[in-house]
Design a protein around this motif. Structure first.
Motif, mmCIF file in Angstrom:
data_model
loop_
_atom_site.group_PDB
_atom_site.id
_atom_site.type_symbol
_atom_site.label_atom_id
_atom_site.label_comp_id
_atom_site.label_asym_id
_atom_site.label_seq_id
_atom_site.Cartn_x
_atom_site.Cartn_y
_atom_site.Cartn_z
ATOM 1 N N SER A 79 34.876 42.635 55.641
ATOM 2 C CA SER A 79 35.017 41.296 55.060
ATOM 3 C C SER A 79 36.203 40.528 55.646
ATOM 4 C CB SER A 79 35.164 41.395 53.539
ATOM 5 O OG SER A 79 36.344 42.092 53.186
ATOM 6 N N LEU A 80 37.133 41.230 56.285
ATOM 7 C CA LEU A 80 38.304 40.569 56.873
ATOM 8 C C LEU A 80 38.239 40.618 58.392
ATOM 9 C CD1 LEU A 80 41.269 41.902 54.676
ATOM 10 C CD2 LEU A 80 40.130 39.683 54.523
ATOM 11 N N LYS A 81 38.528 39.505 59.023
ATOM 12 C CA LYS A 81 38.582 39.447 60.493
ATOM 13 C C LYS A 81 40.010 39.554 61.010
ATOM 14 C CE LYS A 81 34.206 38.983 60.311
ATOM 15 N NZ LYS A 81 33.409 40.240 60.449
ATOM 16 N N THR A 82 40.974 39.219 60.162
ATOM 17 C CA THR A 82 42.385 39.359 60.511
ATOM 18 C C THR A 82 43.106 40.054 59.365
ATOM 19 O OG1 THR A 82 42.905 37.168 59.614
ATOM 20 C CG2 THR A 82 42.416 37.302 61.978
ATOM 21 N N ILE A 83 44.295 40.547 59.654
ATOM 22 C CA ILE A 83 45.076 41.283 58.664
ATOM 23 C C ILE A 83 45.943 40.308 57.876
ATOM 24 C CG2 ILE A 83 46.854 43.038 58.341
ATOM 25 C CD1 ILE A 83 45.864 44.290 60.988
ATOM 26 N N PRO A 84 45.812 40.293 56.557
ATOM 27 C CA PRO A 84 46.574 39.334 55.744
ATOM 28 C C PRO A 84 48.023 39.768 55.592
ATOM 29 C CG PRO A 84 45.306 40.754 54.323
ATOM 30 C CD PRO A 84 44.917 41.126 55.732
ATOM 31 N N PRO A 85 48.902 38.841 55.276
ATOM 32 C CA PRO A 85 50.281 39.227 54.965
ATOM 33 C C PRO A 85 50.350 39.871 53.581
ATOM 34 C CG PRO A 85 49.987 36.883 54.618
ATOM 35 C CD PRO A 85 48.692 37.378 55.193
ATOM 36 N N ALA A 86 51.359 40.675 53.369
ATOM 37 C CA ALA A 86 51.598 41.260 52.049
ATOM 38 C C ALA A 86 52.474 40.305 51.253
ATOM 39 C CB ALA A 86 52.271 42.612 52.188
ATOM 40 N N ARG A 87 51.936 39.781 50.148
ATOM 41 C CA ARG A 87 52.704 38.809 49.368
ATOM 42 C C ARG A 87 53.940 39.458 48.728
ATOM 43 N NH1 ARG A 87 48.132 36.222 45.592
ATOM 44 N NH2 ARG A 87 47.669 38.433 45.420
ATOM 45 N N VAL A 88 53.747 40.626 48.142
ATOM 46 C CA VAL A 88 54.856 41.400 47.576
ATOM 47 C C VAL A 88 54.681 42.823 48.110
ATOM 48 C CG1 VAL A 88 56.023 42.173 45.488
ATOM 49 C CG2 VAL A 88 54.873 39.944 45.512
ATOM 50 N N PRO A 89 55.374 43.176 49.183
ATOM 51 C CA PRO A 89 55.021 44.379 49.947
ATOM 52 C C PRO A 89 55.544 45.688 49.364
ATOM 53 C CG PRO A 89 56.867 43.296 50.982
ATOM 54 C CD PRO A 89 56.466 42.429 49.826
ATOM 55 N N ILE B 224 52.082 28.691 31.906
ATOM 56 C CA ILE B 224 50.821 28.038 31.543
ATOM 57 C C ILE B 224 50.399 27.007 32.586
ATOM 58 C CG2 ILE B 224 51.126 28.429 29.080
ATOM 59 C CD1 ILE B 224 52.071 25.535 28.813
ATOM 60 N N GLY B 225 51.025 27.057 33.752
ATOM 61 C CA GLY B 225 50.652 26.176 34.851
ATOM 62 C C GLY B 225 49.382 26.637 35.532
ATOM 63 N N ASP B 226 49.154 26.125 36.730
ATOM 64 C CA ASP B 226 47.880 26.387 37.409
ATOM 65 C C ASP B 226 47.976 27.455 38.491
ATOM 66 O OD1 ASP B 226 49.388 25.012 39.242
ATOM 67 O OD2 ASP B 226 47.967 23.348 39.520
ATOM 68 N N ASN B 227 49.004 28.304 38.448
ATOM 69 C CA ASN B 227 49.139 29.402 39.408
ATOM 70 C C ASN B 227 48.832 30.721 38.700
ATOM 71 O OD1 ASN B 227 50.055 31.498 41.091
ATOM 72 N ND2 ASN B 227 51.538 30.159 42.083
ATOM 73 N N PRO B 228 47.649 31.325 38.948
ATOM 74 C CA PRO B 228 47.281 32.556 38.239
ATOM 75 C C PRO B 228 48.272 33.697 38.461
ATOM 76 C CG PRO B 228 45.365 31.607 39.323
ATOM 77 C CD PRO B 228 46.556 30.845 39.822
ATOM 78 N N ALA B 229 48.853 33.794 39.659
ATOM 79 C CA ALA B 229 49.810 34.865 39.923
ATOM 80 C C ALA B 229 51.045 34.713 39.046
ATOM 81 C CB ALA B 229 50.201 34.878 41.399
ATOM 82 N N THR B 230 51.501 33.479 38.884
ATOM 83 C CA THR B 230 52.656 33.226 38.006
ATOM 84 C C THR B 230 52.313 33.563 36.564
ATOM 85 O OG1 THR B 230 53.489 31.488 39.463
ATOM 86 C CG2 THR B 230 54.273 31.474 37.195
ATOM 87 N N ILE C 185 60.051 42.283 36.802
ATOM 88 C CA ILE C 185 61.324 42.462 37.499
ATOM 89 C C ILE C 185 61.526 41.388 38.573
ATOM 90 C CG2 ILE C 185 62.550 43.995 39.113
ATOM 91 C CD1 ILE C 185 61.375 46.367 37.601
ATOM 92 N N LEU C 186 60.456 41.069 39.292
ATOM 93 C CA LEU C 186 60.508 40.173 40.452
ATOM 94 C C LEU C 186 60.910 38.748 40.085
ATOM 95 C CD1 LEU C 186 59.718 39.533 43.480
ATOM 96 C CD2 LEU C 186 57.428 39.009 42.575
ATOM 97 N N ASP C 187 61.842 38.200 40.834
ATOM 98 C CA ASP C 187 62.167 36.777 40.753
ATOM 99 C C ASP C 187 61.497 36.087 41.934
ATOM 100 O OD1 ASP C 187 63.213 34.230 40.693
ATOM 101 O OD2 ASP C 187 65.291 34.859 40.424
ATOM 102 N N ALA C 188 60.289 35.560 41.698
ATOM 103 C CA ALA C 188 59.504 34.966 42.785
ATOM 104 C C ALA C 188 60.188 33.751 43.389
ATOM 105 C CB ALA C 188 58.110 34.600 42.270
ATOM 106 N N SER C 189 61.033 33.104 42.625
ATOM 107 C CA SER C 189 61.715 31.908 43.143
ATOM 108 C C SER C 189 62.675 32.235 44.286
ATOM 109 C CB SER C 189 62.480 31.205 42.022
ATOM 110 O OG SER C 189 63.606 31.967 41.616
ATOM 111 N N LYS C 190 63.048 33.492 44.402
ATOM 112 C CA LYS C 190 63.986 33.904 45.457
ATOM 113 C C LYS C 190 63.283 34.208 46.782
ATOM 114 C CE LYS C 190 67.780 33.995 42.894
ATOM 115 N NZ LYS C 190 68.932 33.107 43.129
ATOM 116 N N GLY C 191 61.960 34.238 46.752
ATOM 117 C CA GLY C 191 61.229 34.510 47.987
ATOM 118 C C GLY C 191 61.495 35.909 48.516
#
Length: 333
Positions: free
Chosen positions: A221-231, A154-160, A127-133
């Protein structure tokens, strides 16, 4: 009761689907990749459970499900990879997702004319259009489609690549329905990040990809809280319920369902876990890498209206998962 074929039965979501099917007295034929996985799942249920297994080592192999579909009335197809360990995009993600989906549909049409509905685990990735940020002015619904191309996949971005695998697999299912005109209808379930307690055999070292996000907040394992890429998130039990209800509800015929509980932030989750487990609070990070950004909206009204879902709260989901993992650690010290 009808017979349901459940593919990928040892998976995170499928484990709960299996539980709910057996609780509703369905007879279940479950596919797994190995006899060891079958034996483990057998051990979770009484000896007289209406449960049998078919070993399908590789869902991307042609005719993988030909034998499994024979004699069943419904199919729930959950088998598809969810990970980002990609060395070969086609072999690791695209082929298993696309060929596995096509294979189950072809097998059902050829060898199981009695099958009336197939429910397929898709994803918000389709569903997500990642290009729209962040796209704060948009509200995602079942009408949206990921516009990813094969070249991007087939590029080098595993998430894509992962998002493309879910998109192309679901598109191939709808295309099959249109061109082949089988006896069955299709329903797809499209969840975002899935959290919650686990039924499959797992440990903190082999935890599934989505739940590993929560475990990393409390295991030091984490010292800071990461951002949520797709929240966006949903509890695994709601996703499993959606699959079973989609078999039973007439309104679900040939429909997509965006099964989403709502938004999350890791800062909110960290604060909730520190409160729920004060003994861990000193090791839970409190500083965020960046402030949470304003993002798109979501509309889950269709899943509530058609399927009757009542969504589990974020606090309940992550707290019950964390307790399960902490209990595992204590038992295995």
């Amino acid at each position: 009761m009808p017979i349901v074929l459940l593919t990928g039965a040892s998976g995170f979501i499928a484990g709960w689907v299996l539980k709910y099917l057996l609780e509703k007295d369905y007879t279940v034929v479950a596919t797994v990749r190995s006899q060891d996985k079958a034996e483990y799942l057998k051990s979770l249920y009484p000896a007289d459970a209406k449960l049998s297994f078919v070993i399908v080592p590789d869902i991307a192999v042609e005719h993988a499900f030909d034998e499994a579909v024979k004699g069943v009335d419904f199919i729930i197809h959950t088998a598809s990879p969810f990970h980002f360990r990609v060395t070969d995009p086609e072999k690791d993600l695209l082929d298993p997702a696309m060929k596995g989906t096509r294979s189950i549909l072809e097998a059902a049409k050829a060898y199981a004319p009695q099958v009336s509905r197939i429910v397929i685990t898709s994803s918000f990735a389709a569903i997500l259009d990642a290009s729209k940020g962040n796209w704060p002015e948009h509200v995602y619904t079942e009408k949206d489609w990921n516009p990813v191309t094969w070249a991007e996949a087939i590029g080098d971005n595993p998430a894509t690549t992962y998002r493309a695998s879910k998109t192309f697999a679901e598109q191939s299912a709808w295309s099959f329905l249109e061109t082949e005109k089988p006896n069955f209808t299709i329903t797809t379930i499209n969840p975002p990040l899935v959290w919650g307690p686990m039924l499959q055999k797992v440990s903190p070292e082999t935890i599934n990809t989505s739940n590993a996000n929560i475990w990393s907040l409390v295991n030091g394992s984490l010292k800071t809280i990461p951002p949520a890429r797709v929240p966006l998130w949903v509890d695994v039990r709601n996703v499993a319920q959606a699959h079973v209800l989609a078999l039973e509800k007439p309104a679900a015929e040939n429909q997509r369902y965006f099964v989403v509980a709502g938004k999350y932030s890791f800062s909110e989750i960290a604060a909730d876990l520190a409160k729920a487990f004060p003994e861990l609070a000193s090791g839970i990070p409190t500083t965020a890498d960046a402030p949470d950004a304003e993002t798109f909206g979501v509309d889950n009204s269709k899943s509530i209206r058609d399927l009757g879902l009542e969504y589990i709260s974020l606090d309940q989901s992550v707290t019950e998962l964390t307790k399960q993992l902490l209990d595992w650690v204590k038992e295995n010290k």
